[in-house]
Design an enzyme around this catalytic site. Structure first.
Site, PDB file in Angstrom:
ATOM      1  N   GLY A 117      19.817 -18.832  26.872  1.00 22.24           N
ATOM      2  CA  GLY A 117      20.914 -18.030  26.337  1.00 22.24           C
ATOM      3  C   GLY A 117      20.440 -16.620  26.058  1.00 22.24           C
ATOM      4  N   GLU A 118      21.384 -15.682  26.140  1.00 23.02           N
ATOM      5  CA  GLU A 118      21.050 -14.295  25.860  1.00 23.02           C
ATOM      6  C   GLU A 118      22.038 -13.734  24.873  1.00 23.02           C
ATOM      7  OE1 GLU A 118      19.825 -11.086  28.669  1.00 23.02           O
ATOM      8  OE2 GLU A 118      19.376 -12.800  29.958  1.00 23.02           O
ATOM      9  N   GLY A 119      21.546 -13.037  23.891  1.00 25.77           N
ATOM     10  CA  GLY A 119      22.420 -12.423  22.906  1.00 25.77           C
ATOM     11  C   GLY A 119      22.350 -10.924  23.012  1.00 25.77           C
ATOM     12  N   GLU A 120      22.812 -10.274  21.960  1.00 29.23           N
ATOM     13  CA  GLU A 120      22.821  -8.825  21.957  1.00 29.23           C
ATOM     14  C   GLU A 120      21.395  -8.284  21.853  1.00 29.23           C
ATOM     15  OE1 GLU A 120      25.731  -5.741  19.672  1.00 29.23           O
ATOM     16  OE2 GLU A 120      25.757  -7.831  19.057  1.00 29.23           O
ATOM     17  N   PHE A 121      20.601  -8.946  21.018  1.00 30.00           N
ATOM     18  CA  PHE A 121      19.250  -8.438  20.729  1.00 30.00           C
ATOM     19  C   PHE A 121      18.154  -9.322  21.303  1.00 30.00           C
ATOM     20  CE2 PHE A 121      21.958  -8.026  16.869  1.00 30.00           C
ATOM     21  CZ  PHE A 121      22.373  -6.729  17.124  1.00 30.00           C
ATOM     22  N   GLY A 122      18.441 -10.600  21.411  1.00 31.22           N
ATOM     23  CA  GLY A 122      17.377 -11.510  21.784  1.00 31.22           C
ATOM     24  C   GLY A 122      17.794 -12.464  22.865  1.00 31.22           C
ATOM     25  N   LYS A 123      16.837 -13.282  23.261  1.00 36.20           N
ATOM     26  CA  LYS A 123      17.160 -14.322  24.231  1.00 36.20           C
ATOM     27  C   LYS A 123      16.376 -15.575  23.889  1.00 36.20           C
ATOM     28  CE  LYS A 123      13.949 -12.103  27.430  1.00 36.20           C
ATOM     29  NZ  LYS A 123      13.759 -11.397  28.686  1.00 36.20           N
ATOM     30  N   VAL A 124      16.874 -16.697  24.375  1.00 30.76           N
ATOM     31  CA  VAL A 124      16.203 -17.977  24.177  1.00 30.76           C
ATOM     32  C   VAL A 124      15.830 -18.517  25.546  1.00 30.76           C
ATOM     33  CG1 VAL A 124      16.357 -20.289  23.190  1.00 30.76           C
ATOM     34  CG2 VAL A 124      17.571 -18.415  22.092  1.00 30.76           C
ATOM     35  N   ASP A 148      19.442 -21.134  13.472  1.00 35.00           N
ATOM     36  CA  ASP A 148      19.954 -19.770  13.249  1.00 35.00           C
ATOM     37  C   ASP A 148      20.337 -19.518  11.810  1.00 35.00           C
ATOM     38  OD1 ASP A 148      20.397 -18.215  15.975  1.00 35.00           O
ATOM     39  OD2 ASP A 148      20.688 -20.361  16.297  1.00 35.00           O
ATOM     40  N   ASP A 208      25.777 -18.709   8.022  1.00 42.86           N
ATOM     41  CA  ASP A 208      26.484 -18.788   9.311  1.00 42.86           C
ATOM     42  C   ASP A 208      26.537 -20.218   9.811  1.00 42.86           C
ATOM     43  OD1 ASP A 208      27.882 -17.982  11.510  1.00 42.86           O
ATOM     44  OD2 ASP A 208      26.219 -16.910  12.459  1.00 42.86           O
ATOM     45  N   ARG A 242      28.471 -23.904  16.459  1.00 47.73           N
ATOM     46  CA  ARG A 242      27.675 -23.186  17.466  1.00 47.73           C
ATOM     47  C   ARG A 242      26.225 -23.032  17.037  1.00 47.73           C
ATOM     48  NH1 ARG A 242      31.126 -19.850  15.074  1.00 47.73           N
ATOM     49  NH2 ARG A 242      30.217 -18.447  13.555  1.00 47.73           N
ATOM     50  N   ASN A 243      25.951 -23.142  15.733  1.00 41.47           N
ATOM     51  CA  ASN A 243      24.586 -22.989  15.215  1.00 41.47           C
ATOM     52  C   ASN A 243      23.917 -24.309  14.856  1.00 41.47           C
ATOM     53  OD1 ASN A 243      24.573 -20.241  15.583  1.00 41.47           O
ATOM     54  ND2 ASN A 243      25.475 -19.846  13.567  1.00 41.47           N
TER      55      ASN A 243
HETATM   56  N1  ADE Z   1      19.321 -22.824  22.435  1.00 39.85           N
HETATM   57  C1  ADE Z   1      18.877 -22.121  21.400  1.00 39.85           C
HETATM   58  N2  ADE Z   1      17.861 -22.746  20.805  1.00 39.85           N
HETATM   59  C2  ADE Z   1      17.643 -23.891  21.498  1.00 39.85           C
HETATM   60  C3  ADE Z   1      16.745 -24.973  21.357  1.00 39.85           C
HETATM   61  N3  ADE Z   1      15.842 -25.002  20.376  1.00 39.85           N
HETATM   62  N4  ADE Z   1      16.823 -25.976  22.241  1.00 39.85           N
HETATM   63  C4  ADE Z   1      17.746 -25.947  23.200  1.00 39.85           C
HETATM   64  N5  ADE Z   1      18.620 -24.968  23.392  1.00 39.85           N
HETATM   65  C5  ADE Z   1      18.572 -23.938  22.540  1.00 39.85           C
END
Ligand code: ADE
Length: 308
Positions: free
Chosen positions: A32-39, A187, A169, A173-174
């Site tokens: 995933g990609e956000g405004e500031f960071g990515k995972v 998060d 939050d 979604r979190n």
């Molecule tokens: N997306 C954001 N954090 C994650 C995580 N720890 N595992 C799987 N998907 C994610």
């Protein structure tokens, strides 16, 4: 046991016990990609006492990030290293920025976010999709699963409130869903990456998840465990509606006045009166009249035992 080199004039104080060698991390894909960071999804070799390779999630910054983004990600690490609970996302390690980007390494949650999981569960799958499921009986979320998710989240939130950590939050979604459908609160804290998401109302100071916020947070920026309980009420509503967006058809700028006048979401069609009463208790204007997370935990625990 603190290590403190200075990188770009930011003091990098990482507990030695969390430091993980970068050459033992192998990035595989973007989750995933956000405004500031990515995972990112990655494999880590011999991390946190685990033998061989483990699937992990890596939180890092985007190339064009600012110093404030770095500080936010770093304070997320500082919060994560203080928490340890089966229903809160687990920190596994950190790669420090002397030799590359800051990596916050987290346990990998195979089912992704609870909101997406609930929404996907509404779909009728094709036979090939069904065959690919690990529990290939059905992807249906049953009433018992909903109660179990709610109990797990209440348990994790009860722990966070015990250690005086306010999430701010809490929303489907979190919540991440790991193997065996274990919920992990993620998060949390002051620092969350606000992904491109219509759930957040754009404001000059950032984005605000208005529809999950308690009236006192909307009016006075007051965030407490009791305002987390309000958000938990919305989260129960999200669970029951399999990931719907709250207050459908209501504009965020009208919401505060409506809530003050006593307006609340109506009972979803498949929602029992007991559960509806419970979410309404979370939505009491008087924050002290809202239940505690421990009380909520016991409510869902009782519902689960009654339901056998
Ligand atoms: N997306 C954001 N954090 C994650 C995580 N720890 N595992 C799987 N998907 C994610």
């Amino acid at each position: 046991n603190l290590d403190g080199p200075r990188v770009n004039n930011v003091n990098v104080q990482v507990d030695l016990k969390w430091r993980f060698p970068r050459h033992q991390i192998f990035i595989e894909q973007v989750l995933g990609e956000g405004e500031f960071g990515k995972v990112l999804k990655a494999k880590a070799f011999k991390i946190s006492g685990r033998p061989g390779y483990s699937a992990v999630a890596v939180k890092t910054l985007k190339e064009d990030s600012r110093k404030q983004d770095y500080n936010d990600l770093f304070s997320e690490y500082q919060l994560l290293k203080e928490v340890n609970h089966p229903h809160v996302i687990q920190l596994l390690g950190v790669c420090t920025p002397e030799d590359g980007p800051l990596y916050i390494i987290l346990e990998y949650c195979v089912y992704g976010s609870l909101r997406n999981y609930l929404r996907k569960s509404r779909r009728i799958l094709s036979t090939t999709e069904l065959a690919q499921l690990d529990d290939h009986i059905s992807n249906r979320v049953k009433p018992r699963d909903i109660l179990s998710f709610a109990r797990q989240i209440a348990s994790g939130m009860s722990y966070l409130s015990d250690i005086k950590l306010v999430h701010r939050d809490l929303a489907a979604r979190n919540i991440l869903l790991a193997d065996n459908k274990v919920c992990k609160i993620s998060d949390f804290g002051l620092t969350r990456d606000i992904y491109e998401d219509s759930a957040y109302f754009k404001k000059s100071k950032g984005r605000v998840p208005v529809k999950w916020m308690a009236p006192e947070s909307l009016a006075d920026h007051l965030y407490t465990t009791k305002s987390d309980v309000w958000s938990f009420g919305i989260l129960i509503w999200e669970l029951i509606t399999l990931g719907s967006s709250p207050y459908p058809g209501i504009a965020v700028h009208n919401l505060y006045n409506l809530l003050k006048q006593g307006y609340r979401m109506e009972r979803p069609p498949n929602c029992s009166t007991v559960l509806y009463a419970l979410m309404n208790k979370c939505w009491n204007l008087d924050s002290n009249a809202r239940p505690t997370f421990l009380e909520l935990y016991h409510c869902f625990d009782n519902l689960l035992t009654d339901n056998i």
